[in-house]
Structures are given as C-alpha cells and as structure tokens.
Design a protein around this motif. Structure first.
Motif, PDB file in Angstrom:
ATOM      1  N   TYR A  79       0.827  -1.220   0.000  1.00 40.79           N
ATOM      2  CA  TYR A  79       0.000   0.000   0.000  1.00 40.79           C
ATOM      3  C   TYR A  79       0.861   1.270   0.000  1.00 40.79           C
ATOM      4  CZ  TYR A  79      -3.990  -3.043   1.015  1.00 40.79           C
ATOM      5  OH  TYR A  79      -4.953  -4.024   0.966  1.00 40.79           O
ATOM      6  N   LEU A  80       2.009   1.205  -0.667  1.00 39.38           N
ATOM      7  CA  LEU A  80       2.865   2.388  -0.798  1.00 39.38           C
ATOM      8  C   LEU A  80       2.098   3.499  -1.519  1.00 39.38           C
ATOM      9  CD1 LEU A  80       5.723   3.736  -0.659  1.00 39.38           C
ATOM     10  CD2 LEU A  80       6.217   2.569  -2.829  1.00 39.38           C
ATOM     11  N   MET A  81       2.102   4.691  -0.929  1.00 38.97           N
ATOM     12  CA  MET A  81       1.387   5.836  -1.516  1.00 38.97           C
ATOM     13  C   MET A  81       2.339   7.023  -1.562  1.00 38.97           C
ATOM     14  SD  MET A  81      -2.232   5.446   0.578  1.00 38.97           S
ATOM     15  CE  MET A  81      -1.434   5.344   2.180  1.00 38.97           C
ATOM     16  N   PHE A  82       2.217   7.839  -2.623  1.00 36.98           N
ATOM     17  CA  PHE A  82       3.145   8.957  -2.812  1.00 36.98           C
ATOM     18  C   PHE A  82       2.511  10.333  -2.620  1.00 36.98           C
ATOM     19  CE2 PHE A  82       6.274   6.188  -3.932  1.00 36.98           C
ATOM     20  CZ  PHE A  82       6.659   6.014  -5.254  1.00 36.98           C
ATOM     21  N   ASN A  83       1.193  10.508  -2.776  1.00 37.96           N
ATOM     22  CA  ASN A  83       0.587  11.797  -3.153  1.00 37.96           C
ATOM     23  C   ASN A  83       1.034  12.102  -4.584  1.00 37.96           C
ATOM     24  OD1 ASN A  83       1.403  12.979   0.080  1.00 37.96           O
ATOM     25  ND2 ASN A  83      -0.679  12.527  -0.582  1.00 37.96           N
ATOM     26  N   TYR A  84       0.372  13.039  -5.215  1.00 38.02           N
ATOM     27  CA  TYR A  84       0.814  13.498  -6.535  1.00 38.02           C
ATOM     28  C   TYR A  84       0.869  15.018  -6.514  1.00 38.02           C
ATOM     29  CZ  TYR A  84       1.832  13.192 -11.477  1.00 38.02           C
ATOM     30  OH  TYR A  84       2.479  13.248 -12.684  1.00 38.02           O
ATOM     31  N   SER A  85       2.025  15.577  -6.809  1.00 41.84           N
ATOM     32  CA  SER A  85       2.135  17.038  -6.896  1.00 41.84           C
ATOM     33  C   SER A  85       2.241  17.441  -8.354  1.00 41.84           C
ATOM     34  CB  SER A  85       3.377  17.528  -6.142  1.00 41.84           C
ATOM     35  OG  SER A  85       3.186  17.380  -4.760  1.00 41.84           O
ATOM     36  N   SER A  86       1.204  18.094  -8.859  1.00 43.63           N
ATOM     37  CA  SER A  86       1.240  18.576 -10.241  1.00 43.63           C
ATOM     38  C   SER A  86       1.522  20.081 -10.220  1.00 43.63           C
ATOM     39  CB  SER A  86      -0.080  18.264 -10.947  1.00 43.63           C
ATOM     40  OG  SER A  86      -1.183  18.670 -10.160  1.00 43.63           O
ATOM     41  N   ARG A  87       1.940  20.635 -11.349  1.00 42.13           N
ATOM     42  CA  ARG A  87       2.406  22.038 -11.383  1.00 42.13           C
ATOM     43  C   ARG A  87       1.816  22.795 -12.550  1.00 42.13           C
ATOM     44  NH1 ARG A  87       7.589  19.854 -11.964  1.00 42.13           N
ATOM     45  NH2 ARG A  87       7.886  21.051 -13.872  1.00 42.13           N
ATOM     46  N   ALA A  88       1.427  24.028 -12.273  1.00 38.15           N
ATOM     47  CA  ALA A  88       1.138  24.975 -13.339  1.00 38.15           C
ATOM     48  C   ALA A  88       2.062  26.164 -13.105  1.00 38.15           C
ATOM     49  CB  ALA A  88      -0.322  25.412 -13.297  1.00 38.15           C
ATOM     50  N   LEU A  89       2.702  26.621 -14.178  1.00 37.34           N
ATOM     51  CA  LEU A  89       3.681  27.702 -14.066  1.00 37.34           C
ATOM     52  C   LEU A  89       3.098  28.952 -14.708  1.00 37.34           C
ATOM     53  CD1 LEU A  89       6.836  28.088 -13.376  1.00 37.34           C
ATOM     54  CD2 LEU A  89       7.156  27.856 -15.815  1.00 37.34           C
ATOM     55  N   GLY A  90       3.264  30.106 -14.059  1.00 38.33           N
ATOM     56  CA  GLY A  90       2.760  31.357 -14.625  1.00 38.33           C
ATOM     57  C   GLY A  90       3.864  32.394 -14.700  1.00 38.33           C
ATOM     58  N   VAL A  91       3.870  33.175 -15.779  1.00 42.78           N
ATOM     59  CA  VAL A  91       4.807  34.291 -15.939  1.00 42.78           C
ATOM     60  C   VAL A  91       3.992  35.574 -15.905  1.00 42.78           C
ATOM     61  CG1 VAL A  91       6.610  35.288 -17.365  1.00 42.78           C
ATOM     62  CG2 VAL A  91       6.117  32.852 -17.518  1.00 42.78           C
ATOM     63  N   PHE A  92       4.506  36.556 -15.175  1.00 45.22           N
ATOM     64  CA  PHE A  92       3.782  37.813 -15.002  1.00 45.22           C
ATOM     65  C   PHE A  92       4.598  38.978 -15.528  1.00 45.22           C
ATOM     66  CE2 PHE A  92       0.074  36.526 -12.584  1.00 45.22           C
ATOM     67  CZ  PHE A  92       0.423  35.234 -12.228  1.00 45.22           C
ATOM     68  N   GLU A  93       3.965  40.146 -15.568  1.00 48.18           N
ATOM     69  CA  GLU A  93       4.591  41.325 -16.159  1.00 48.18           C
ATOM     70  C   GLU A  93       5.731  41.861 -15.297  1.00 48.18           C
ATOM     71  OE1 GLU A  93       1.815  44.499 -16.767  1.00 48.18           O
ATOM     72  OE2 GLU A  93       3.381  45.883 -17.472  1.00 48.18           O
ATOM     73  N   HIS A  94       5.534  41.849 -13.972  1.00 50.32           N
ATOM     74  CA  HIS A  94       6.529  42.441 -13.081  1.00 50.32           C
ATOM     75  C   HIS A  94       7.222  41.370 -12.254  1.00 50.32           C
ATOM     76  CE1 HIS A  94       4.963  46.408 -14.062  1.00 50.32           C
ATOM     77  NE2 HIS A  94       3.745  45.998 -13.745  1.00 50.32           N
ATOM     78  N   GLU A  95       8.254  41.774 -11.522  1.00 50.93           N
ATOM     79  CA  GLU A  95       9.016  40.813 -10.722  1.00 50.93           C
ATOM     80  C   GLU A  95       8.251  40.322  -9.511  1.00 50.93           C
ATOM     81  OE1 GLU A  95      13.512  42.507 -11.632  1.00 50.93           O
ATOM     82  OE2 GLU A  95      12.615  42.761  -9.635  1.00 50.93           O
ATOM     83  N   LEU A  96       8.358  39.014  -9.269  1.00 52.32           N
ATOM     84  CA  LEU A  96       7.857  38.420  -8.044  1.00 52.32           C
ATOM     85  C   LEU A  96       9.027  38.115  -7.090  1.00 52.32           C
ATOM     86  CD1 LEU A  96       5.821  37.492 -10.463  1.00 52.32           C
ATOM     87  CD2 LEU A  96       5.030  35.829  -8.809  1.00 52.32           C
ATOM     88  N   ASN A  97      10.160  37.711  -7.681  1.00 55.10           N
ATOM     89  CA  ASN A  97      11.332  37.324  -6.877  1.00 55.10           C
ATOM     90  C   ASN A  97      11.008  36.181  -5.919  1.00 55.10           C
ATOM     91  OD1 ASN A  97      12.834  39.407  -8.110  1.00 55.10           O
ATOM     92  ND2 ASN A  97      12.099  40.889  -6.584  1.00 55.10           N
ATOM     93  N   GLU A  98      10.405  35.133  -6.474  1.00 58.89           N
ATOM     94  CA  GLU A  98      10.006  34.007  -5.632  1.00 58.89           C
ATOM     95  C   GLU A  98      11.177  33.258  -5.017  1.00 58.89           C
ATOM     96  OE1 GLU A  98       6.884  33.025  -4.540  1.00 58.89           O
ATOM     97  OE2 GLU A  98       6.631  35.092  -5.200  1.00 58.89           O
ATOM     98  N   TYR A  99      12.401  33.552  -5.475  1.00 60.97           N
ATOM     99  CA  TYR A  99      13.554  32.881  -4.886  1.00 60.97           C
ATOM    100  C   TYR A  99      13.825  33.377  -3.458  1.00 60.97           C
ATOM    101  CZ  TYR A  99      16.114  37.175  -5.969  1.00 60.97           C
ATOM    102  OH  TYR A  99      16.525  38.475  -6.031  1.00 60.97           O
ATOM    103  N   LYS A 100      13.166  34.471  -3.078  1.00 66.34           N
ATOM    104  CA  LYS A 100      13.330  34.988  -1.723  1.00 66.34           C
ATOM    105  C   LYS A 100      12.290  34.346  -0.794  1.00 66.34           C
ATOM    106  CE  LYS A 100      14.524  39.630  -3.422  1.00 66.34           C
ATOM    107  NZ  LYS A 100      14.203  41.074  -3.317  1.00 66.34           N
ATOM    108  N   SER A 101      12.652  34.206   0.448  1.00 68.98           N
ATOM    109  CA  SER A 101      11.729  33.796   1.518  1.00 68.98           C
ATOM    110  C   SER A 101      11.203  32.373   1.372  1.00 68.98           C
ATOM    111  CB  SER A 101      10.563  34.797   1.647  1.00 68.98           C
ATOM    112  OG  SER A 101       9.895  34.596   2.875  1.00 68.98           O
ATOM    113  N   VAL A 102      10.276  32.009   2.258  1.00 74.83           N
ATOM    114  CA  VAL A 102       9.779  30.641   2.328  1.00 74.83           C
ATOM    115  C   VAL A 102       9.125  30.248   1.013  1.00 74.83           C
ATOM    116  CG1 VAL A 102       9.495  30.798   4.830  1.00 74.83           C
ATOM    117  CG2 VAL A 102       7.581  31.395   3.338  1.00 74.83           C
TER     118      VAL A 102
END
Lengths: 191, 550
Positions: free
Chosen positions: B321-344
C-alpha cells in the motif's frame, strides 16, 4: 564508494553517467572545489571547442552568456576534480564530436573557428547526442552554481536571472506584495 | 549534547530506529517520561556550519539524503516485470541524517481534516484498492496536532479557513509575510469565488522557543536551515530529549535487523557503526521510525524461521500500500518581478478542492499552494524541458525567472496493494544488504485528480493576470519524497501491521510510527500528521511501559 562509470558509451548516455557520478559523491568534499583553482584536464583545443558549444547553449547578446560567465573553467575544473571519474568518457565523446566535425567540414580548422550562425546550424544536427546533452547540463551547472566552482563569474549567471545573491531578505519581496494591506478573513459562507 | 552513553550490553528501555521527524519526537516523549532511550540513525549528525545555500551540492550532489550508489534502489511499475536499477536518482528519496526529512522539507504544515480518517465510510469502497478508514479519528489526533504546533513551532492564522477542522488552540505564531506569489494566488482565487488562506508552516515568523525568526533567505526546500528558523527534530525535540540525561543519539548507526527471542519478543537491534563493525543494542522495547521505505525494509530483513515473511508481518502487508501523493504544477509568468527565490516557498494555499467529489468522475481531492518557481539551477534544468533547451530562445525563457511562480496541486494517492517496498533479490547496497525494490503505478484516479488540480491552478493563474500559463505534463510517477502507507495502522491483525497505538499485532514490544503508518495518503504535507502520530504514540508507549504492559 565507487561511482558507476559506464565505459560502454553506446549503451548508456554520457549524461546519465554524469548525473550518476554527481549523485555518488559523499558530503565532505567542498575542499575539492575551493582548493583546485589551477586544476585542469582540457587541452587548449578541447577547451576552445567546449567553450564554443557552451556559448551557443547560453549565447551572449545584450547580456552575458556562458562565455563571459567562464562556464568552460567550471567544466574543466569539475572534470579535473569532483567529476574526474567522468573525464575520460567526456573527452572521448568530445574527440568523437571533433572528428565528426572535421569530416563534415573539411578545411575548417575547428568548431570554435566557425562563424556563429554556422555553429548553430551544425549543433542542430548533433543536439541529441550524449556529448551535447552532457555539455548542456554542465553549462547550466557552470552558469548558475556558486562562483567558487569556477563558473558564474562575478555572478554573471545569477544576474542574468535577476537572482540576488544575499543571505537574507526583508519584505516586500517583489512587485505584487508591495503595499499588501494584510490578510482579511472572509465571513464563513460555507461549511 | 548530554554526553549520556549507554553500553550496548545494558538493556535500555527503548531503542528507536531513525532520528527523523517521528523518531526525534518519540525519543523526547519517552525520555521525558523517565525512560532510557538509545536513538539510532543511519546517517550523520550535521551542524549548522555544514548547512549552506549551495544548490549544486545539496540538490545534485546528495548532501543530506540517500544517494543512488551507496543506497541503490530498483524500480518497476508492474509486479510482473523485473525491477531496474535506478542509476542516477533513487525512486524513494529521504533525509539520511539526524533530523531526517525534517531537515530538508518545505515545512508546509497543514493538518489532515476530519474526512481523511473516515473517507471509506463516507464514500464507500473503491474496488481494486485498500481504501480504508483509519482506526482513529481526527478528534483522537487533534490534541497532538496542537502539540506539534506549540512544541515544534508552527506559524499560521486560526479561523482563516472556512474549511478548517476544529482546533483547541490557535497557532503560537502569526503567519509569515506574504510573497508576491501569495498575493497573486489570493487575487486569482478570490476572483473565482475561492477561499485563499495563509499557509501554516513549521517556520518561525518570530523568535520561538529559543530559535530565531526566518531570515527569508529562500533556501528551504531541499536545504537544511542554518539559522534554525525552519523547525527540524535536530533543533527542537532531539536536544530536549538529550537534556533529560536519558537519551543517547548514535549517528552513523545503520540498523539492519531487529532481534527476537524464542517467544517472538524483540530483544534489541543489530547495526553497523561507521566502520562497518556490527553491534547489538539490547532493549526492552523497539520503536521503528525509519520512513515509509526503510521501515518495511528493516522488518523484511528481520525475517526469522518463526516469521519467514518478515517480522511483524502475519498480515502480509509490510511494505504494501505504498502511496506517494501526486504534486502537479502549473507555471505562470507575469509582467513584473515576483522574486520568488526569496523567503519561504509557500505563503498562500487554497483548500476549496480538498474533499473528494464523486461528480468529478474520479476519487480524489487536494490542496493548491502558490510557490517558488525553484532556485537557479533547478529553474534552468526545468525550463529546458518546457520549451527550447538551448540557444537564444532558451536564454529568453531563463530570464523569466524573477517573474515566474508555480501553483502546485497536492493530491491523493489510493492504496493499491501491488504498490510496494520489497527486498530486491539481486541488488545489494554498499553494506551488502538487499536493496529496496519499488513497485509503483499511480491509480488512474490519482492521475485524473492530479490533472484536475493542475487545471484549477492554471485557472487561478489566468484569473490573476498571468501573461502565459504552462502545465507540466502529468505522467506516471517514478520518484517520490512522500513515502506512505507501508505498515498501515488498523484494528484487525489480518488487515493491518500495527494497532491504533502503533503496536505491532504480532510482536508486543515492537512499535512502528512514521509515514508507513498512514492508512490514506492525505492531501500532501504528511510530516505534520506523522509528528502528531508520533506525539500520540510516544505518550501511549510511555504509559504502557510504566504500567508494565510491554
């Protein structure tokens, strides 16, 4: 522990061997990267061709590319140190790339000496080979890893991305969270 | 460190196998209850000075996790096939150091909800699966979720979510400051009539219990926190356990067999030290807290003439009964900076799609989170798979880094008996022990659910004003960091490995408490539930021990 190095290059891609070698390294090896500034395995001719390929993977235009970032220095030093188990295979594949080039482009001194547009056209015919795939991965690693590894010179790779190399930040972090008024709990409408 | 050292020949009250998210908690609970504890960990014990922001080292050079060469694994998606050696990345990835997964996790800490424990009763059986109720309810676990929040340290906002289950106390710390990805998620979600909420995280938003507030460096997922703001058992419960003077932590101690006597009771464990010398630590009780991969492996390796199919395995379900969850992704690009590399990595989540809904045509539900678009090297590698992989077109895409974010959908995995951890018949690890063989194929409903959540994430990005939305293909998983279900809890020995207090049905002084205990997968973020189970298990094991019931 010995890494798995596949000498049979027809059966497994150099890229997989590269990643396997990378995955096999134990934790305490940072002294290799920091202390090996002079380490090198590539000859001048080899380095020139690797640099030229890398310079088409991440080209230079109005912003720096792999050449200015010193990606070939990263690759050379990596092959001399923490990827040394892969150096023989990679150089053999590089030699095959060079030999094939000489055959198809007689009279041209080297891939590096070709004009840019022609380099791009040539690479399109070999961009599914193990040598190109491995060089692509090495270029990315050399562009965006810490400069102590020999690439990403003066943070050129990070500047390209807009990645600020700082140990800590404060909000606001980006455009959209500037002036954020705070989270408002909505009245519960459903349960 | 306390300096407490037990002799192996000394029979301690408990030996705990695995100093990760669960083992650290149980060590503290038992030691604080007055019991003597030896906590054994396969991996090393690192210090803050060894935790860097070196993405190449920590993500690609196997810094604090298992690696494919010393800890090889084989993988197949069908029990009828021969499993193949995973040459570059293990299929099941876990923290291999004191602190375990709690060193490198994202620290997303949402509680399971009431439905997670009783879903089978509510929805009915799902043929061909081991879909089942838990032997405990949310109400049984609630006091321990609260304990995790206050003793490990979780920041969040009680009452923010209309979907939250009942809670006995608020969070001890307010949420961390929102990031641009969180503001955009809120904007898009509210436009669609959804209910975005601050993400609870096991990361300090202010100084708490002697550890500082987050410095927003951005290197959470896949990295250990050098300032200790992200909670790990290394910086919370393990030092507290040692401070009692009754707990000894032994790193680089690789347990490979639980020993038993003629009556079938556990007598202790045998392990390799860092020089590959064998040792046997005697104990009155054994608690296994490896992870959903190493725990069933250890039980299978502990087979004897009396239990030829593995220790504590009369049900035949150890490893299944090994279970993984599934994490799927949608990626978005915006007009201005988000700088998601900062912080949590995450500051806002959406739980409107958490529950399963039969009208969707598949079982499953999940949570969505707005998150980082990863760090530079991983960004560059991933970007090459979503458009041109070299040249000026690739470079242009690379330069969208600071204007990009993801919405990740974290969904359910059904319990399928053929999904399992077994011992590979041929491959051995660097110590000569049988390698883990993984058999895994997502149930079709898991994939349908992953696409459903991904579509909801993409809609939110569009509603938030993304210039371009890309969806990463949802394909069958061959890799996971969520290792769940392989020694499930239950009331009946025929259909479970441990009882409602994590005691083996077969071996009265053997307990198992980690991701393997989960009966259903939840909707991602298992570590919080694992730690709540560990607090509860620790309390009860201590009680049983002191009443002489072990």
């Amino acid at each position: 522990m010995k890494a798995v190095v596949d000498r049979d290059l027809t059966r497994r891609s150099l890229l997989q061997a590269l990643v396997a070698t990378i995955a096999a390294l134990p934790m305490g090896w940072t002294e290799i990267a920091v202390g090996a500034a002079a380490a090198s395995v590539l000859s001048a001719a080899e380095a020139a061709d690797v640099e030229a390929v890398a310079a088409q993977i991440i080209p230079s235009d109005d912003t720096p590319g792999a050449r200015e970032a010193g990606v070939v220095s990263f690759i050379d030093r990596a092959l001399a140190t923490f990827l040394s188990q892969l150096a023989g295979d990679y150089r053999a594949q590089l030699a095959a790339f060079q030999a094939a080039f000489r055959e198809r482009q007689p009279g041209v001194a080297s891939f590096a000496s070709l004009a840019s547009a022609q380099q791009i056209a040539y690479l399109r015919t070999v961009d599914d080979t193990p040598f190109f795939e491995a060089t692509r991965l090495l270029t990315v690693l050399g562009m965006f890893s810490q400069p102590t590894y020999g690439g990403n010179r003066n943070g050129a790779g990070w500047k390209l991305l807009g990645f600020e190399d700082r140990h800590f930040f404060q909000p606001p972090f980006g455009h959209y969270d500037r002036g954020y008024p705070g989270f408002v709990i909505e009245p519960a409408k459903i349960q | 460190m306390s300096g407490q050292v037990y002799r192996e020949s000394e029979t301690v009250d408990f030996v705990i196998v695995g100093a990760g998210a669960s083992g650290g908690v149980i060590a503290r609970e038992l030691a604080q209850a007055g019991l003597s504890v030896v906590l054994l960990e396969q991996g090393p014990r690192f210090g803050a000075a060894q935790f860097t922001h070196d993405e190449l080292k920590d993500w690609y050079l196997g810094g604090i996790t298992n690696d494919a060469v010393r800890n090889p694994q084989t993988f197949r998606n069908d029990p009828g096939k021969k499993a193949e050696l995973q040459k570059f990345k293990p299929a099941l990835w876990y923290g291999r150091a004191v602190g375990g997964g709690s060193l490198h996790y994202t620290a997303n800490f949402w509680r399971f909800r009431e439905i997670d424990f009783i879903e089978r009763s509510v929805l009915g059986a799902i043929p061909g699966t081991g879909f089942a109720d838990w032997p405990i309810t949310y109400a049984d676990l609630e006091p321990y979720y609260t304990k995790v929040e206050w003793e490990i340290g979780v920041s969040g906002l009680a009452g923010a979510s209309p979907f939250d289950p009942p809670r006995s106390k608020p969070y001890p710390m307010p949420p961390l400051p929102v990031k641009s990805s969180g503001v955009l998620l809120e904007r898009g979600a509210r436009k669609l009539g959804l209910h975005p909420i601050p993400a609870p995280l096991a990361i300090n938003s202010q100084s708490y219990r002697g550890r500082p507030a987050c410095i927003h460096c951005g290197f959470c997922h896949g990295f250990a926190c050098e300032v200790g703001a992200k909670a790990s058992t290394l910086t919370t419960v393990i030092p507290e356990a040692e401070a009692t003077g009754r707990c000894e932590v032994r790193p680089e101690s690789y347990v490979f067999r639980i020993e038993t006597d003629a009556q079938g009771r556990a007598t202790g464990v045998t392990y390799f030290d860092r020089n590959r010398q064998e040792h046997f630590q005697k104990a009155r009780g054994v608690v296994v807290c490896g992870n959903g991969a190493e725990t069933p492996r250890l039980l299978l390796m502990s087979a004897t003439a009396r239990s030829p199919h593995g220790l504590a395995n009369s049900s035949g379900l150890v490893g299944k009964y090994l279970m993984f969850n599934y994490s799927s992704r949608a990626l978005g690009v915006f007009e201005h900076e988000l700088n998601e590399y900062k912080s949590v990595q995450v500051t806002r989540i959406v739980h409107d799609f958490y529950d399963a809904d039969p009208r969707r045509g598949h079982y499953g539900g999940g949570g969505l989170d707005a998150r980082i678009g990863p760090q530079p090297i991983t960004w560059a590698i991933r970007t090459a798979t979503e458009g041109p992989s070299w040249g000026s077109g690739y470079k242009a895409r690379l330069q969208e880094f600071a204007r990009s974010m993801q919405i990740a959908g974290h969904g359910t995995s059904l319990a399928v008996e053929s999904n399992s951890v077994t011992l590979d018949p041929d491959v051995k690890d660097a110590w000569g022990l049988p390698a883990i063989r993984v058999t895994y194929k997502d149930h079709p409903d898991d994939l349908a659910n992953a696409r459903f959540l991904q579509d909801r994430g993409a809609e939110i990005l569009e509603a938030a004003g993304a210039l371009r939305v890309t969806k990463a293909p949802v394909t069958e998983q061959t890799f996971s960091m969520h290792l769940l279900g392989t020694c499930r809890m239950g009331n009946h020995p025929a259909t479970s490995v441990v009882d409602r207090y994590h005691r083996s049905h077969d071996v009265p002084n053997l307990f198992v408490c980690d991701g393997s205990s989960l009966v259903t997968s939840g909707r991602g973020q298992p570590t919080m539930t694992i730690q709540a189970l560990a607090f509860r298990a620790g309390e009860h094991i201590a009680r049983f021990a002191k009443r002489g019931e072990i």
